[in-house]
Design an enzyme around this catalytic site. Structure first.
Site, mmCIF file in Angstrom:
data_model
loop_
_atom_site.group_PDB
_atom_site.id
_atom_site.type_symbol
_atom_site.label_atom_id
_atom_site.label_comp_id
_atom_site.label_asym_id
_atom_site.label_seq_id
_atom_site.Cartn_x
_atom_site.Cartn_y
_atom_site.Cartn_z
ATOM 1 N N LYS A 25 39.661 -17.649 -47.303
ATOM 2 C CA LYS A 25 40.452 -16.645 -48.003
ATOM 3 C C LYS A 25 41.410 -17.382 -48.949
ATOM 4 C CE LYS A 25 43.429 -12.814 -47.040
ATOM 5 N NZ LYS A 25 44.202 -11.990 -46.200
ATOM 6 N N CYS A 72 56.537 -6.656 -46.391
ATOM 7 C CA CYS A 72 55.334 -5.802 -46.313
ATOM 8 C C CYS A 72 55.646 -4.354 -46.676
ATOM 9 C CB CYS A 72 54.754 -5.801 -44.902
ATOM 10 S SG CYS A 72 54.220 -7.403 -44.335
ATOM 11 N N LYS A 91 48.162 -18.825 -51.442
ATOM 12 C CA LYS A 91 49.042 -19.781 -52.120
ATOM 13 C C LYS A 91 49.323 -20.957 -51.201
ATOM 14 C CE LYS A 91 51.247 -16.689 -55.381
ATOM 15 N NZ LYS A 91 52.168 -15.575 -55.299
ATOM 16 N N CYS A 146 56.806 -10.971 -38.377
ATOM 17 C CA CYS A 146 55.695 -10.377 -39.128
ATOM 18 C C CYS A 146 54.646 -11.466 -39.356
ATOM 19 C CB CYS A 146 56.235 -9.838 -40.452
ATOM 20 S SG CYS A 146 55.023 -9.893 -41.788
ATOM 21 N N HIS A 170 40.699 -10.351 -58.567
ATOM 22 C CA HIS A 170 40.959 -9.280 -59.540
ATOM 23 C C HIS A 170 39.884 -9.305 -60.629
ATOM 24 C CE1 HIS A 170 45.261 -10.006 -58.146
ATOM 25 N NE2 HIS A 170 45.039 -8.738 -57.833
ATOM 26 N N CYS A 179 59.515 -4.679 -41.977
ATOM 27 C CA CYS A 179 59.403 -5.923 -42.735
ATOM 28 C C CYS A 179 59.543 -5.591 -44.211
ATOM 29 C CB CYS A 179 58.066 -6.627 -42.471
ATOM 30 S SG CYS A 179 57.817 -8.029 -43.589
ATOM 31 N N HIS A 228 54.585 -12.679 -43.178
ATOM 32 C CA HIS A 228 55.735 -13.326 -43.809
ATOM 33 C C HIS A 228 56.461 -14.306 -42.882
ATOM 34 C CE1 HIS A 228 54.995 -9.857 -46.419
ATOM 35 N NE2 HIS A 228 55.416 -10.679 -47.359
ATOM 36 N N HIS A 258 44.117 -13.296 -60.004
ATOM 37 C CA HIS A 258 43.249 -14.351 -59.467
ATOM 38 C C HIS A 258 41.801 -13.918 -59.623
ATOM 39 C CE1 HIS A 258 42.773 -11.857 -55.951
ATOM 40 N NE2 HIS A 258 44.069 -11.910 -55.681
HETATM 41 N N1 MSP Z 1 48.140 -2.317 -55.602
HETATM 42 C C1 MSP Z 1 47.135 -2.216 -54.575
HETATM 43 C C2 MSP Z 1 46.085 -1.185 -54.911
HETATM 44 C C3 MSP Z 1 46.596 0.180 -55.199
HETATM 45 S S1 MSP Z 1 45.328 1.204 -55.778
HETATM 46 C C4 MSP Z 1 46.034 2.666 -55.950
HETATM 47 C C5 MSP Z 1 46.457 -3.561 -54.375
HETATM 48 N N2 MSP Z 1 46.665 -4.483 -55.312
HETATM 49 S S2 MSP Z 1 46.062 -5.975 -55.248
HETATM 50 O O1 MSP Z 1 46.519 -6.639 -56.446
HETATM 51 O O2 MSP Z 1 46.352 -6.595 -54.013
HETATM 52 O O3 MSP Z 1 44.504 -5.796 -55.293
HETATM 53 C C6 MSP Z 1 43.883 -5.147 -56.383
HETATM 54 C C7 MSP Z 1 42.385 -5.086 -56.148
HETATM 55 O O4 MSP Z 1 41.870 -6.420 -56.074
HETATM 56 C C8 MSP Z 1 42.004 -4.407 -54.837
HETATM 57 O O5 MSP Z 1 40.865 -3.598 -55.005
HETATM 58 C C9 MSP Z 1 41.694 -5.563 -53.918
HETATM 59 O O6 MSP Z 1 40.761 -5.252 -52.925
HETATM 60 C C10 MSP Z 1 41.095 -6.534 -54.913
HETATM 61 N N3 MSP Z 1 41.169 -7.895 -54.402
HETATM 62 C C11 MSP Z 1 42.277 -8.565 -53.971
HETATM 63 N N4 MSP Z 1 41.893 -9.792 -53.512
HETATM 64 C C12 MSP Z 1 40.561 -9.929 -53.647
HETATM 65 C C13 MSP Z 1 39.622 -10.947 -53.422
HETATM 66 N N5 MSP Z 1 39.942 -12.113 -52.917
HETATM 67 N N6 MSP Z 1 38.333 -10.695 -53.762
HETATM 68 C C14 MSP Z 1 37.933 -9.521 -54.342
HETATM 69 N N7 MSP Z 1 38.792 -8.553 -54.555
HETATM 70 C C15 MSP Z 1 40.098 -8.706 -54.186
HETATM 71 O O7 MSP Z 1 45.756 -3.697 -53.394
#
Ligand code: MSP
Length: 486
Positions: A295, A132, A298, A147, A22, A129, A150, A19
């Site tokens: 935030k 989680c 989905k 939880c 990322h 959970c 979920h 998304h």
């Molecule tokens: N898999 C774990 C991280 C493990 S690192 C050893 C994880 N994955 S994640 O897919 O949920 O998030 C990946 C990165 O994207 C994280 O740094 C997280 O903070 C960032 N973000 C997830 N949602 C976000 C937003 N809405 N906005 C900005 N960054 C976001 O956490």
């Protein structure tokens, strides 16, 4: 200080498409990487990103789709790699936690911690959970005993786990942060870690029974257990850094979101201390992207898919832009880096994106380049030969603090200064009455515009190349760089 730099994004959970959050993290880390490559040379900078591919959630999702977990994570990984291409993310290494080499590093780290007597077994009973992958205290559940994420009742489970003596290292890590040996950007995030540590740090569960977790890395000294996420996922950085010999031999930077600060500023440093490995020096903690003030989720249906944004802009603009299909990628990078501070949350709406595209790119930098090059191609006969100059201090200072937004704003200040100069000094009129003076003014403007092009390089690499190319060859763009988005 080392003369090399290594930059690591968080690795994303391979349980869904990427998304915009990322995308934000990748573009931010990529801009910092490209800046350091400009300063020090390509071979001095290592940039790693990748995927977090284990866990029960992924296992169950694969089952429900009638796929093997490996098939599922490989497919999702491909979506992330496609996004990296679309956004020009110039990583050197894409790590997957299912890589054999990574499993070995994780097991090696585990054994170092075990041999240090920092891992111990404990019987554990609690409310678990599966979604989680963690135990909950009753006080953390909602009024129906579910939880909160979920909305399902956790199961009562009793198992033997391996625990890591996090409590033993918390003070030492605190000290490293106080002494700025581990630097956290922005400063405020430090306090979050300090108050967490002051609240009392308990040891953390480091493994799961194979009955609960089937898709993970085997614990090397116990075949009934699989590693829990900490040693499996955080260790990716070490695997990647070691592979190219930069672990402990470069300035290491983690670029992560605020939700995983504790894992990177306390758990991971403690694990590295236990294993006798070097620690990461810098942690850049960015905020979250909100969609329309909320935030993304989905359930709310407000998740912004970066590929959709790119496709949308390309459909409207690529045919008429001299950047062709890269126009959307350049725009996206601009939008995210110039308009969202890495240090706070940022809101994204389609209206705002379009408004800023037209104001800053179509009417701003695109139009300015056009006007300057029109005058230069009419009145100057030669292209421009750039001379090596230092980067402006305002720009480098901002980048040194990872304040990419301020560095970008500095560039736009140069753009608006140039716009004002054009309006107030009117070189197009001057040149008709005093050719010498007019030419000098145009030369001055293209020199400034060239600086804009140079400074844009880490943020908008193709726009940068285009602007510099036009000036060097004394050419007009064949099509506008940024046509208006109607
Ligand atoms: N898999 C774990 C991280 C493990 S690192 C050893 C994880 N994955 S994640 O897919 O949920 O998030 C990946 C990165 O994207 C994280 O740094 C997280 O903070 C960032 N973000 C997830 N949602 C976000 C937003 N809405 N906005 C900005 N960054 C976001 O956490």
């Amino acid at each position: 200080m080392y003369n090399k730099f290594s930059i690591y994004t968080a690795i994303a959970y391979a349980n869904g498409k990427p998304h915009i959050g990322h995308a934000y993290e990748y573009v931010l880390a990529d801009a910092i990487t490209r800046y350091h490559r400009l300063l020090s040379g390509n071979d001095k900078v290592f940039f790693c990103t990748g995927m977090d591919e284990h866990g029960q959630k992924i296992f169950e999702k694969a089952e429900s789709l009638d796929k093997t977990p490996q098939q599922l994570v490989d497919e999702i990984t491909q979506d992330f790699k496609d996004l990296d291409v679309s956004l020009q993310i110039s990583y050197n290494k894409f790590i997957k936690t299912t890589d054999e080499i990574h499993k070995k590093t994780a097991q090696d780290l585990w054994m170092k911690m075990y041999n240090k007597n920092d891992l111990y077994e404990k019987e554990y009973e609690g409310l678990y959970c599966i979604g989680c992958e963690r135990y909950y205290k009753e006080s953390e559940l909602n009024e129906r005993g579910e939880c909160p994420d979920h909305l399902k009742k956790p199961i009562l489970f009793k198992e033997k786990n391996w625990f890591f003596r996090l409590s033993k290292y918390a003070d030492q890590v605190r000290g490293l942060i106080v002494e700025n040996k581990i630097k956290i950007y922005p400063e405020e995030r430090k306090n979050e870690i300090f108050s967490f540590i002051e609240g009392g740090v308990e040891d953390i569960s480091f493994s799961r029974s194979k009955k609960l977790l089937t898709w993970g890395i085997e614990v090397p000294n116990d075949d009934t257990q699989v590693m829990y996420v900490w040693c499996d996922a955080l260790t990716n950085y070490l695997t990647a850094g070691r592979e190219v010999n930069v672990w402990g031999d470069s300035n290491m930077l983690n670029v992560i979101g605020k939700d995983i600060l504790r894992f990177h500023a306390l758990f991971w440093p403690s694990m590295l201390l236990s294993a006798g490995e070097e620690n990461v020096q810098d942690i850049l903690v960015h905020g979250h992207i909100l969609s329309n003030g909320q935030k993304m989720s989905k359930t709310l249906g407000n998740v912004i898919d970066p590929q959709e944004v790119l496709a949308n802009y390309n459909q409207a603009l690529s045919a008429n832009s001299s950047l062709s299909e890269w126009v959307s990628s350049e725009f996206f990078r601009y939008f995210i880096l110039k308009n969202i501070s890495p240090f706070s949350d940022g809101d994204v709406t389609h209206e705002r994106m379009k408004e800023l595209y037209n104001a800053d790119l179509a009417n701003g930098i695109g139009n300015l380049t056009n006007r300057i090059m029109k005058l230069c191609t009419t009145y100057l006969s030669d292209g421009y030969r750039p001379e090596p100059t230092e980067f402006p201090i305002e720009y480098t200072q901002s980048m040194q603090k990872y304040d990419v937004k301020s560095a970008f704003e500095y560039i736009f200040k140069l753009v608006s200064d140039l716009d004002n100069y054009m309006q107030t000094e009117q070189p197009f009129k001057v040149i008709k009455v005093d050719e010498e003076k007019g030419k000098a003014m145009l030369h001055n403007m293209r020199t400034q515009l060239y600086t804009v092009g140079r400074l844009l390089q880490p943020f908008m690499p193709r726009t940068s190349d285009t602007i510099k190319g036009l000036i060097k060859n004394n050419q007009m763009p064949e099509k506008p760089i940024f046509p208006r988005y109607e």
